[in-house]
Design an enzyme around this catalytic site. Structure first.
Site, PDB file in Angstrom:
ATOM      1  NE  ARG A   1      -4.348  -1.141   0.191  1.00 44.34           N
ATOM      2  CZ  ARG A   1      -4.542  -2.207  -0.565  1.00 44.34           C
ATOM      3  NH1 ARG A   1      -3.581  -2.607  -1.403  1.00 44.34           N
ATOM      4  NH2 ARG A   1      -5.665  -2.876  -0.514  1.00 44.34           N
TER       5      ARG A   1
ATOM      6  CD  GLU B   1      -2.415   3.957  -4.850  1.00 43.23           C
ATOM      7  OE1 GLU B   1      -3.571   3.582  -5.170  1.00 43.23           O
ATOM      8  OE2 GLU B   1      -1.513   3.175  -4.551  1.00 43.23           O
TER       9      GLU B   1
ATOM     10  CG  HIS C   1      -3.221   0.023  -6.570  1.00 41.63           C
ATOM     11  ND1 HIS C   1      -3.450   0.731  -5.423  1.00 41.63           N
ATOM     12  CD2 HIS C   1      -3.348  -1.286  -6.215  1.00 41.63           C
ATOM     13  CE1 HIS C   1      -3.728  -0.099  -4.425  1.00 41.63           C
ATOM     14  NE2 HIS C   1      -3.668  -1.337  -4.895  1.00 41.63           N
TER      15      HIS C   1
END
Length: 335
Positions: free
Chosen positions: A240, A269, A287
């Site tokens: 993450r 993000e 991602h």
């Protein structure tokens, strides 16, 4: 309840899988990928009995305060840092994720990033596309071999173990750090050696991060940790954004205090730290580690299974297969 319960799906997904809900629910699916502001998201949830959401929807106490009918939020991801689990539990709302079904595809992509960064694939392709290839010098584009090197893994859950199992084929030694040591049989199956974090940082030629984002893991890799790594090392983050201090990483890469990095996740993000964008020794991907047809379909199917089961349908009726807060059913039984 009058009529069918209502399910809201926050993103476009696979209509043939979602169709399994239609005999039992009124289904509303968003036609486009959208990050909804909290007030809008709260409005979307207000009239729902169930929701299937992506990581870009952050759901906590405020978002569910006006959703008295909401019984389950099914996350389309294995990670669930976008969900405030205590707040959902306090509201009597079940939460679920999609573990297991994405471990192998994420492990494959991790190795793509690792090998790509070791061999300058991103920079070399950009160089070629710019029309700069005339002839290669013998010492140009020298990368790193994997054979005989140490692969370090921070976070040895399902994904970390899948990454480790692939290391044997590349002739690598595996060291790992985890909140708790794995059983001996699992260690043997992964050919992995348990070490403390300082040893992991010092010994890893390639360090892969596969930990969930928690208060404890936030900036688990910062300036001090990067300084403790070999200057020839490669860092790969498929965990993450926030597990790595992106500003500190950019500084280490720019100063060649770290050889290379590959990142599939970022702090804030979809924003990416601008210093990372300027570097040639980092591979950046948006991602997409779980983005295969089979895996994304399996993730959707598991989210649908959780919703169906909570409302008493399907082979798991009454027992959703991947609840994150199963205790909520004792307080607010399934319909």
């Amino acid at each position: 309840m009058i009529g069918k319960p209502r399910v809201w799906i926050s993103r476009p997904t696979f209509s043939d899988i979602v169709a399994r809900l239609e005999p039992h629910f009124e289904v509303a699916t968003e036609a486009e990928e959208t990050v909804f502001p909290p007030v809008v998201l709260a409005g979307k949830l207000a009239s729902c009995d169930a929701a299937i959401v992506g990581l870009n929807q952050r759901i906590g106490a405020m978002e569910v305060a006006s959703a008295p009918r909401l019984r389950i939020v099914a996350n389309l991801a294995v990670g669930y840092d976008n969900l405030d689990i205590p707040a959902l539990t306090a509201a009597g709302i079940a939460a679920s994720n999609t573990p297991d079904v994405l471990s192998e595809s994420v492990a494959d992509f991790t190795w793509a990033l690792l090998l790509g960064s070791a061999r300058h694939i991103g920079a070399a392709e950009r160089w070629l596309r710019e029309g700069r290839w005339r002839a290669n010098g013998f010492k140009d584009w020298l990368g790193l071999d994997t054979r005989g090197r140490t692969l370090g893994i921070l976070g040895m859950g399902r994904i970390g173990q899948a990454i480790a199992r692939r290391a044997t084929g590349f002739g690598m030694q595996v060291a790992y750090q985890n909140r708790s040591r794995l059983p001996a049989a699992v260690e043997a199956g992964c050919a992995a050696r348990y070490v403390d974090k300082s040893t992991l940082l010092a010994e890893s030629d390639f360090l892969v991060l596969a930990v969930p984002l928690t208060a404890e893991s936030h900036h688990a890799i910062g300036a001090a940790e990067l300084a403790a790594m070999k200057p020839t090392a490669v860092l790969v983050n498929i965990a993450r954004g926030g597990v790595v201090d992106d500003a500190a990483l950019a500084a280490a890469l720019a100063g060649r205090r770290l050889a290379a990095a590959a990142l599939d996740v970022f702090e804030g993000e979809p924003a990416v730290h601008p210093a990372l964008l300027a570097l040639d020794n980092v591979i950046l991907s948006p991602h997409i580690a779980s983005a295969t047809w089979d895996t994304r379909r399996a993730m959707t199917a598991l989210a649908v299974d959780n919703v169906l089961a909570l409302f008493g349908h399907g082979p798991d009726a009454g027992h959703p297969p991947s609840l994150l807060n199963p205790g909520v059913l004792a307080v607010r039984p399934a319909p």
